[in-house]
Design an enzyme around this catalytic site. Structure first.
Site, PDB file in Angstrom:
ATOM      1  N   ASN A   1      51.338  51.101  45.730  1.00 28.62           N
ATOM      2  CA  ASN A   1      49.899  50.866  45.466  1.00 28.62           C
ATOM      3  C   ASN A   1      49.763  51.815  43.809  1.00 28.62           C
ATOM      4  O   ASN A   1      50.118  53.120  43.812  1.00 28.62           O
ATOM      5  CB  ASN A   1      49.176  50.735  45.476  1.00 28.62           C
ATOM      6  CG  ASN A   1      47.938  49.572  45.208  1.00 28.62           C
ATOM      7  OD1 ASN A   1      47.942  48.771  44.568  1.00 28.62           O
ATOM      8  ND2 ASN A   1      46.581  50.081  44.770  1.00 28.62           N
TER       9      ASN A   1
ATOM     10  N   LYS B   1      34.176  37.235  47.073  1.00 33.67           N
ATOM     11  CA  LYS B   1      35.186  36.496  48.506  1.00 33.67           C
ATOM     12  C   LYS B   1      34.184  37.832  49.703  1.00 33.67           C
ATOM     13  O   LYS B   1      34.376  37.090  50.565  1.00 33.67           O
ATOM     14  CB  LYS B   1      36.541  36.685  48.725  1.00 33.67           C
ATOM     15  CG  LYS B   1      37.084  35.235  47.935  1.00 33.67           C
ATOM     16  CD  LYS B   1      38.435  35.849  47.783  1.00 33.67           C
ATOM     17  CE  LYS B   1      39.814  35.414  47.317  1.00 33.67           C
ATOM     18  NZ  LYS B   1      40.845  34.510  47.650  1.00 33.67           N
TER      19      LYS B   1
ATOM     20  N   LEU C   1      52.699  36.370  45.430  1.00 28.24           N
ATOM     21  CA  LEU C   1      50.968  35.248  45.437  1.00 28.24           C
ATOM     22  C   LEU C   1      51.257  34.734  43.785  1.00 28.24           C
ATOM     23  O   LEU C   1      50.236  33.690  44.911  1.00 28.24           O
ATOM     24  CB  LEU C   1      50.326  36.099  45.890  1.00 28.24           C
ATOM     25  CG  LEU C   1      50.494  37.178  47.360  1.00 28.24           C
ATOM     26  CD1 LEU C   1      49.072  37.527  48.384  1.00 28.24           C
ATOM     27  CD2 LEU C   1      51.527  36.051  48.749  1.00 28.24           C
TER      28      LEU C   1
ATOM     29  N   TYR D   1      51.846  32.669  41.042  1.00 29.28           N
ATOM     30  CA  TYR D   1      52.298  30.736  41.251  1.00 29.28           C
ATOM     31  C   TYR D   1      52.567  30.587  39.411  1.00 29.28           C
ATOM     32  O   TYR D   1      51.206  31.225  38.982  1.00 29.28           O
ATOM     33  CB  TYR D   1      51.285  29.919  41.758  1.00 29.28           C
ATOM     34  CG  TYR D   1      50.393  29.482  41.758  1.00 29.28           C
ATOM     35  CD1 TYR D   1      49.514  29.883  42.662  1.00 29.28           C
ATOM     36  CD2 TYR D   1      50.109  29.575  40.546  1.00 29.28           C
ATOM     37  CE1 TYR D   1      48.215  30.125  42.623  1.00 29.28           C
ATOM     38  CE2 TYR D   1      47.871  28.661  40.517  1.00 29.28           C
ATOM     39  CZ  TYR D   1      47.751  28.968  41.113  1.00 29.28           C
ATOM     40  OH  TYR D   1      46.420  29.140  41.214  1.00 29.28           O
TER      41      TYR D   1
HETATM   42  P1  ATR Z   1      43.334  40.204  44.334  1.00 28.60           P
HETATM   43  O1  ATR Z   1      41.706  39.754  45.090  1.00 28.60           O
HETATM   44  O2  ATR Z   1      44.202  39.001  43.763  1.00 28.60           O
HETATM   45  O3  ATR Z   1      44.358  40.643  45.198  1.00 28.60           O
HETATM   46  P2  ATR Z   1      42.656  42.572  43.351  1.00 28.60           P
HETATM   47  O4  ATR Z   1      41.331  43.131  45.051  1.00 28.60           O
HETATM   48  O5  ATR Z   1      41.642  43.209  42.025  1.00 28.60           O
HETATM   49  O6  ATR Z   1      43.098  41.380  43.709  1.00 28.60           O
HETATM   50  O7  ATR Z   1      44.248  43.601  43.644  1.00 28.60           O
HETATM   51  C1  ATR Z   1      44.327  43.927  42.421  1.00 28.60           C
HETATM   52  C2  ATR Z   1      46.300  44.635  42.777  1.00 28.60           C
HETATM   53  O8  ATR Z   1      46.867  44.218  41.443  1.00 28.60           O
HETATM   54  C3  ATR Z   1      45.946  46.114  43.192  1.00 28.60           C
HETATM   55  O9  ATR Z   1      46.558  46.291  43.746  1.00 28.60           O
HETATM   56  C4  ATR Z   1      46.332  46.437  41.444  1.00 28.60           C
HETATM   57  O10 ATR Z   1      46.473  47.994  41.681  1.00 28.60           O
HETATM   58  P3  ATR Z   1      45.017  49.014  41.763  1.00 28.60           P
HETATM   59  O11 ATR Z   1      44.387  48.795  43.393  1.00 28.60           O
HETATM   60  O12 ATR Z   1      45.844  50.191  41.058  1.00 28.60           O
HETATM   61  O13 ATR Z   1      43.755  48.645  40.827  1.00 28.60           O
HETATM   62  C5  ATR Z   1      47.092  45.738  41.144  1.00 28.60           C
HETATM   63  N1  ATR Z   1      47.066  46.227  39.305  1.00 28.60           N
HETATM   64  C6  ATR Z   1      46.537  44.951  39.210  1.00 28.60           C
HETATM   65  N2  ATR Z   1      46.371  45.581  37.753  1.00 28.60           N
HETATM   66  C7  ATR Z   1      48.264  46.542  37.780  1.00 28.60           C
HETATM   67  C8  ATR Z   1      49.074  47.112  36.781  1.00 28.60           C
HETATM   68  N3  ATR Z   1      48.351  46.611  35.998  1.00 28.60           N
HETATM   69  N4  ATR Z   1      50.076  47.840  37.522  1.00 28.60           N
HETATM   70  C9  ATR Z   1      49.976  48.126  38.635  1.00 28.60           C
HETATM   71  N5  ATR Z   1      49.185  47.795  39.869  1.00 28.60           N
HETATM   72  C10 ATR Z   1      48.300  46.402  38.850  1.00 28.60           C
END
Ligand code: ATR
Length: 265
Positions: free
Chosen positions: A151, A67, A212, A214
């Site tokens: 976060n 993206k 967000l 589903y």
């Molecule tokens: P998207 O485009 O779907 O938002 P992304 O940019 O990879 O995908 O973001 C994923 C989000 O989920 C991030 O906020 C990530 O936290 P980090 O910034 O610390 O990576 C969060 N996330 C993913 N797996 C996680 C986990 N096991 N525990 C806590 N947060 C998680």
């Protein structure tokens, strides 16, 4: 005339977009199709764009992880795509690539269809990735009273907060949310999509919880949160797709959510 539209991303095997767009073609009475181009690396993006141009595609959607990458191939970027810094829809017009972001529209319709307003509310946003940026773009137009961003990686939370045009606080992880009270809780993380459990956040009962993500069954976040109203992200997927379809074809869709849920899942 047969209308071709596509999708690029990786992986795409679970994408619901082809079914969704077949439905849009059907209800709008247009003859067309939507096909997935699973692009394994960024080097293949120019070749894929050449195919789209060669076969007169009206446009294509862009999903994870391209993206942001796709922006450098766009001749113009419009509206929310500029604020989000990500493009999920490209319109091919007279050989030029015009980039849009329809996720913000999808999020606004998700809230509207559930009668949820965020303006003036105490809101907590879990996550600070790409999807969270679309939520912030929406919030900048519908300012909450205060937003808490929680976060796992606090630096990403702080970076996201710098885009907010209203008061924010940033928390590291989810532990300090225990016992807190918010009007609205929004989950933009991908936590729970894999095999890991979504933790019990211990937040007091909220007016609404918005995920967000589903799923056919209740999502891991919604299963673990206490709220009067709970909504998942399926309508957001449908609305962002319908806006992309409108950009490509000029046809506005009023999606029948119940029918789509029945057909898609
Ligand atoms: P998207 O485009 O779907 O938002 P992304 O940019 O990879 O995908 O973001 C994923 C989000 O989920 C991030 O906020 C990530 O936290 P980090 O910034 O610390 O990576 C969060 N996330 C993913 N797996 C996680 C986990 N096991 N525990 C806590 N947060 C998680």
């Amino acid at each position: 005339m047969y209308i071709n539209a596509g999708l690029i991303g990786f992986p795409l095997s679970h994408s619901l977009s082809p079914t969704l767009h077949s439905y849009f073609f059907n209800v709008s009475g247009l003859n067309g199709g939507y096909c997935c181009f699973e692009v394994p690396n960024t080097y293949e993006i120019p070749n894929t764009i050449d195919i789209f141009k060669k076969f007169s595609f009206v446009g294509f959607n862009v999903t994870v992880p391209y993206k942001t990458e796709i922006i450098k191939y766009c001749d113009e970027i419009y509206g929310d795509a500029l604020n989000v810094g990500a493009v999920n829809t490209v319109h091919i017009k007279n050989g030029s690539l015009i980039g849009y972001n329809t996720d913000v529209f999808g999020f606004s319709k998700l809230l509207e269809s559930a009668n949820i307003s965020l303006a003036g509310k105490k809101v907590v946003l879990l996550g600070a990735g790409g999807a969270a940026k679309a939520v912030i773009t929406y919030l900048n137009k519908n300012c909450p009273n205060i937003l808490t961003i929680a976060n796992r990686t606090v630096e990403k939370g702080k970076k996201l907060a710098s885009f907010c045009q209203f008061e924010t606080e940033v928390l590291k992880g989810f532990d300090s949310l225990k016992g807190c009270q918010y009007d609205i809780i929004i989950n933009s993380t991908s936590l729970g999509l894999g095999s890991e459990q979504f933790p019990d956040l211990g937040i007091k009962q909220a007016e609404a919880a918005v995920d967000l993500q589903y799923k056919t069954s209740v999502t891991p976040f919604l299963a673990n949160v206490d709220a009067v109203t709970k909504i998942d992200g399926f309508p957001m997927l449908v609305w962002q797709g319908s806006k992309a379809f409108e950009i490509w074809t000029g046809h506005k869709i009023q999606p029948d959510m119940d029918l789509l849920i029945k057909n898609i899942f």
